[in-house]
Structure formats: structure tokens, C-alpha cells
Enzyme design. Structure first.
Site, PDB file in Angstrom:
ATOM      1  N   PHE A  73      90.015   9.350  63.840  1.00  0.00           N
ATOM      2  CA  PHE A  73      89.586   8.201  63.040  1.00  0.00           C
ATOM      3  C   PHE A  73      90.435   6.983  63.394  1.00  0.00           C
ATOM      4  CE2 PHE A  73      88.254  11.739  60.273  1.00  0.00           C
ATOM      5  CZ  PHE A  73      86.979  11.316  59.918  1.00  0.00           C
ATOM      6  N   GLY A  74      89.837   5.822  63.382  1.00  0.00           N
ATOM      7  CA  GLY A  74      90.614   4.588  63.499  1.00  0.00           C
ATOM      8  C   GLY A  74      89.972   3.579  64.419  1.00  0.00           C
TER       9      GLY A  74
ATOM     10  N   ASP B 207      94.434  -2.215  58.778  1.00  0.00           N
ATOM     11  CA  ASP B 207      94.503  -0.789  59.111  1.00  0.00           C
ATOM     12  C   ASP B 207      94.344  -0.611  60.630  1.00  0.00           C
ATOM     13  OD1 ASP B 207      94.815   1.906  58.919  1.00  0.00           O
ATOM     14  OD2 ASP B 207      92.909   2.313  57.947  1.00  0.00           O
TER      15      ASP B 207
ATOM     16  N   HIS C 105      99.131  -3.540  56.538  1.00  0.00           N
ATOM     17  CA  HIS C 105      98.751  -2.152  56.854  1.00  0.00           C
ATOM     18  C   HIS C 105      98.375  -2.041  58.325  1.00  0.00           C
ATOM     19  CE1 HIS C 105      96.450   1.671  55.400  1.00  0.00           C
ATOM     20  NE2 HIS C 105      96.768   1.795  56.679  1.00  0.00           N
TER      21      HIS C 105
ATOM     22  N   ASN D 192      88.446   5.924  58.938  1.00  0.00           N
ATOM     23  CA  ASN D 192      88.659   6.585  57.654  1.00  0.00           C
ATOM     24  C   ASN D 192      89.382   5.644  56.699  1.00  0.00           C
ATOM     25  OD1 ASN D 192      89.084   8.326  55.570  1.00  0.00           O
ATOM     26  ND2 ASN D 192      90.261   9.824  56.741  1.00  0.00           N
TER      27      ASN D 192
ATOM     28  N   ASN E  34     103.042   7.344  59.712  1.00  0.00           N
ATOM     29  CA  ASN E  34     102.541   8.526  60.429  1.00  0.00           C
ATOM     30  C   ASN E  34     102.877   8.467  61.912  1.00  0.00           C
ATOM     31  OD1 ASN E  34     100.631   6.460  60.783  1.00  0.00           O
ATOM     32  ND2 ASN E  34      98.858   7.830  60.725  1.00  0.00           N
TER      33      ASN E  34
ATOM     34  N   HIS F 234      94.101   3.925  69.317  1.00  0.00           N
ATOM     35  CA  HIS F 234      94.101   5.247  69.955  1.00  0.00           C
ATOM     36  C   HIS F 234      93.919   5.048  71.451  1.00  0.00           C
ATOM     37  CE1 HIS F 234      94.148   7.639  66.316  1.00  0.00           C
ATOM     38  NE2 HIS F 234      93.215   6.859  65.798  1.00  0.00           N
TER      39      HIS F 234
HETATM   40  O1  DOR Z   1      90.956   5.459  60.460  1.00  0.00           O
HETATM   41  C1  DOR Z   1      92.117   5.693  60.169  1.00  0.00           C
HETATM   42  N1  DOR Z   1      93.062   5.844  61.106  1.00  0.00           N
HETATM   43  N2  DOR Z   1      92.449   5.850  58.877  1.00  0.00           N
HETATM   44  C2  DOR Z   1      93.671   6.257  58.496  1.00  0.00           C
HETATM   45  O2  DOR Z   1      93.907   6.347  57.331  1.00  0.00           O
HETATM   46  C3  DOR Z   1      94.692   6.615  59.496  1.00  0.00           C
HETATM   47  C4  DOR Z   1      94.448   5.902  60.748  1.00  0.00           C
HETATM   48  C5  DOR Z   1      95.243   6.413  61.912  1.00  0.00           C
HETATM   49  O3  DOR Z   1      96.468   6.639  61.765  1.00  0.00           O
HETATM   50  O4  DOR Z   1      94.696   6.532  63.004  1.00  0.00           O
END
Ligand code: DOR
Length: 431
Positions: A324-325, A306, A61, A279, A95, A310
Site C-alpha cells: 500500500f502507498g 502520507d 505525515h 491504505n 515504520n 516504494h
Molecule cells: O498506504 C499506506 N502506506 N498507508 C499506510 O498507512 C502506510 C504506508 C506505508 O508505510 O507504505
């Protein structure tokens, strides 16, 4: 060229093996795993005394962001981050922009990875067209193009009928449906875990129930469809309870947990550092203990980062506005070693199983074990090596990690993909 990895502690959960062994690779295959192997003429010998030798780690992931968000990450930088972190393969989420909901985007990712990537890349196709959650994607077309799973990760599928149809169609192609379990109404645009800390900090909370009601729904849908459900980033004690109960009744479900949900708590959010905004959100210690116990018990199958890079300017805003991330590829292994393995909360065998044979089985991809005849994907970890995390030294374009400055032990020191050394001593090898 042949590579002989000599005298390491070989941990291969697929064979229930944790013992001192030599490992011989020739071309792109594993050819021998024995107590004492003499180096063939011209072989490169890697001394591995005191090191852990494992099947190439698989991160099922990650977000590679290409096509469309190349300012956050690219296939070139994301796969280098993977190699640096000890991963020989990654599955990348849909995404992107355009969304990976067509054969052409899947083909683009695979081709780009072949040209510019340094580890294996397995694209995940979108579950719904445009990730809109309204109409399922052409799952057969995605499967034929090489998608290993389908998922709207990052965009919860609120419509239960769409999720039901996705499970039914994916089943025809034997693809798992990876579900990002979040009820967006309950989440109510929250920013962190709903609890005492969100109240103190004055940040809108996301209740654990926002995850759990969707886990319950998806387990019910998996049961009535017979489809293969994989729960992404499980983070609450309630999700674990539901998962365990469904498994006992024979529902076809697997699950993953992230290193950050295993090792960090919502207390970090007190810094208002936007790299803690993720998230599902970081949870309090009781939830963390529940996911650790479920992983140790084999109720959660995989560890997956995950990895969500960013750009600095995206995260350099108020907590409310940050996306989020957090990144994870380059810190996943030493974080789990430091926080869970060294303190005795998880064994090496349990952790390596969750990074090798289990994700290989879930995604039906090569590797995940060191049996002769298999692909020559290997990771070597130095359990004694201690280093401070420095986000400015990441190969990833994302620096959004709350671990900056933290001392961690147990870093990967070599990554071998298809018999090619792609990382040594933390440095990616370019040819
Ligand atoms: O924190 C997150 N970032 N959770 C997700 O499910 C998506 C991800 C993102 O694409 O930045």
C-alpha cells in the site's frame, strides 16, 4: 543574507491575513511583514507579484524510510522531494527498520536530517515496541530524544488497552497520539474500497466500517483518558460524522486528510495501476465530498500527504501483491490547487491553514505563521503555473503516483527554510 519577497499575495491564516504585502527575512528570522518595505543594502529581492506567499508548509505525515528501506527513500531524497513540493518541514513516521521505538533511532533520524536533509525533519516515535501493538514504547524516552508525536502508523493498534495506555502516557509528555484507524479483522486483507467497483473488478474490498469502528473506539479512549488523539488520513463520511460529534462534546481530537483522499476516487483503481493501492483506500465520490466539506468547515485540521514511497520493483507486481502507498510530497500542492481551490471548493486560506498553523500547533513545532520574530520558513506558489506531472523527474526515489501525465496548476516555485532558499523554480538548490 537578507531576502525581501516583494509584492506577493501573502496568505497567513494565523493572522487571518490575505493581502498584498512585502516580507523581509534576515538570517534565520522573519523581521518584517508590511505593505511596502525598502530593500536593505545587499538584500536579495524576490519579485512575487501574482504569486502566493505563505508560511513554510508543514507536512505532518510522511514516510522517509530511513533507516532500513533506503531503496524506497532516504532522508536526503525525501527531504529534497519535500523542498521541491513546497514543504519546509515534515514529520516522519516510525515504520522504519529498526523501528523508531528508541531514543537511538530518533537521534539517528535527527542527526541524519541535520547532515543530509534540506528541510526540517520531526521524527514521530513508535507507539508500541516494534510496532507490534502489544507493549507501549518508552514514550518518555522518545519525547526526551525529540519525538513530536507517537504512532504505529501503517500498523493499526488492535488492542484497545494498548491504545488506552499510549494515550495516558503520551498525555504526560503532551504528545499527540497519531492513530491509523483500521480494524484489521474487518479490513480482511482487502485491496480497495468495498463497494460496487470492488465487486466489478473482482478485488477484495475494505469496508468504510473498518476505519469507522476504530475512529469510534479511539474517540472513546481519548475521552476517558483526556489524551490528545490525532486521526491520521481520515477518509470516510462516517469518520467525519464521529469526529464532529466528539469535537462538539469537547474530546481532545484533531484530524488530517490526504490530498489523494480529497481529490481522487476509487474509479482510478479500474486501471489496476498498483500506485492506486493505498491504505486507507481511495473512496467513492460521496466520501470524498464529505472529507472536503469537513476540511472546509475546519472539522478536519490538517492536510498531510502520507507520502509513502516504494521501489519500482515493489509496485511492479500484481495488484494483490503490491504494498500500500503512494508518493505525495511533489504533487500535493498543485493537486489541491487544481482540484479544490481553483474550482472554488476550498479557499486558499482554508488550504494554507491546514498546511501551516494547524500542523505547527498539533505538533508543537516552530513556524506555521509569518509573524516577525518567527523562523524564516516561507513557501511561494505560482497559482498560474501549469505543468504535467512526470514521476521520472521526482526527487523522491518513489515513482508510485497515479498522477503521472496529469496536467496540474499551482506549483510551488520557492521554498525557504530558516532564511535559506532550498528550492527555486522546482529545482532543489545544493550548496
Ligand atoms: O498506504 C499506506 N502506506 N498507508 C499506510 O498507512 C502506510 C504506508 C506505508 O508505510 O507504505
Amino acid at each position: 543574507m537578507a531576502i525581501l519577497i516583494k509584492g506577493g499575495r501573502v496568505i497567513d491564516p494565523a493572522q487571518n491575513l490575505d493581502a498584498r504585502r512585502d516580507l523581509l527575512l534576515e538570517g534565520d528570522k522573519i523581521v518584517a511583514l508590511e505593505a511596502d518595505i525598502t530593500a536593505p543594502a545587499g538584500a536579495r529581492v524576490i519579485p512575487a507579484e501574482g504569486k502566493i506567499v505563505t508560511p513554510g508548509l508543514i507536512d505532518m505525515h510522511v514516510h522517509l524510510r530511513e533507516p532500513g528501506y533506503e531503496q524506497k527513500e532516504t532522508i536526503a531524497t525525501g527531504t529534497r522531494a519535500a523542498a521541491a513540493g513546497g514543504f519546509t518541514a515534515v514529520a516522519c513516521m516510525a515504520n522504519t527498520n529498526p523501528v523508531a521505538d528508541s531514543a537511538s533511532v530518533i537521534t539517528f533520524i535527527k542527526e541524519k536530517a541535520r547532515q543530509e536533509g534540506v528541510v526540517r525533519v520531526y521524527p514521530v516515535g513508535a507507539l508500541s515496541k516494534g510496532l507490534e501493538g502489544k507493549e507501549i514504547a518508552e514514550i518518555g524516552e522518545l519525547a526526551a530524544a525529540g519525538a513530536v508525536a507517537i504512532s504505529d502508523d501503517g500498523h493499526p493498534v488492535m488492542n484497545a488497552l494498548v491504545m488506552r495506555h499510549a494515550l495516558e502516557y503520551a498525555k504526560m509528555f503532551n504528545l499527540p497520539v497519531i492513530s491509523h484507524c483500521e480494524d484489521t479483522d474487518l479490513a480482511n486483507e482487502g485491496l480497495m474500497h468495498e463497494g460496487i467497483l470492488s465487486t466489478i473488478l473482482g478485488l477484495r474490498g475494505i469496508p468504510a466500517a473498518a476505519e469507522e469502528v476504530m475512529v469510534a473506539r479511539d474517540l472513546i479512549l481519548a475521552e476517558i483518558t483526556g489524551g490528545r488523539l490525532h486521526l491520521a488520513h481520515v477518509s470516510t463520511a462516517g469518520s467525519v460524522r464521529l469526529l464532529k460529534e466528539a469535537r462538539m462534546r469537547g474530546v481532545k481530537v484533531t484530524a488530517e486528510v490526504t490530498p489523494h483522499h480529497l481529490c481522487l476516487t476509487d474509479e482510478l483503481v479500474q486501471s489496476y495501476d498498483t500506485s492506486t493501492k493505498v491504505n486507507p483506500p481511495l473512496r467513492p465520490a460521496d466520501h470524498v465530498a464529505a472529507v472536503v466539506a469537513a476540511l472546509a468547515a475546519g472539522e478536519i485540521d490538517a492536510i498531510a500527504s502520507d507520502h509513502a514511497p516504494h521501489a519500482d520493483e515493489d509496485k511492479d507486481v500484481e495488484y494483490d501483491y503490491a504494498p500500500f502507498g503512494m508518493v505525495g510530497l511533489e504533487t500535493a500542492v498543485p493537486l489541491v490547487v487544481t482540484e479544490l481551490i481553483l474550482p472554488g471548493k476550498l479557499t486558499w486560506l482554508q488550504a494554507i491553514r491546514a498546511w501551516t498553523v494547524n500542523p505547527a500547533w498539533i505538533l508543537n513545532v516552530p513556524g506555521g505563521n509569518l509573524a516577525p520574530g518567527g523562523v524564516a520558513d516561507v513557501t511561494i506558489i505560482d497559482p498560474e503555473l501549469e505543468k504535467e506531472v512526470n514521476v521520472n523527474e521526482f526527487y523522491s526515489l518513489g515513482h508510485n503516483s497515479p498522477l503521472h501525465g496529469r496536467k496540474l496548476k499551482g506549483w510551488p516555485v520557492a521554498t525557504i527554510v530558516g532564511g535559506r532558499i532550498v528550492m527555486e523554480q522546482g529545482k532543489v538548490i545544493e550548496d
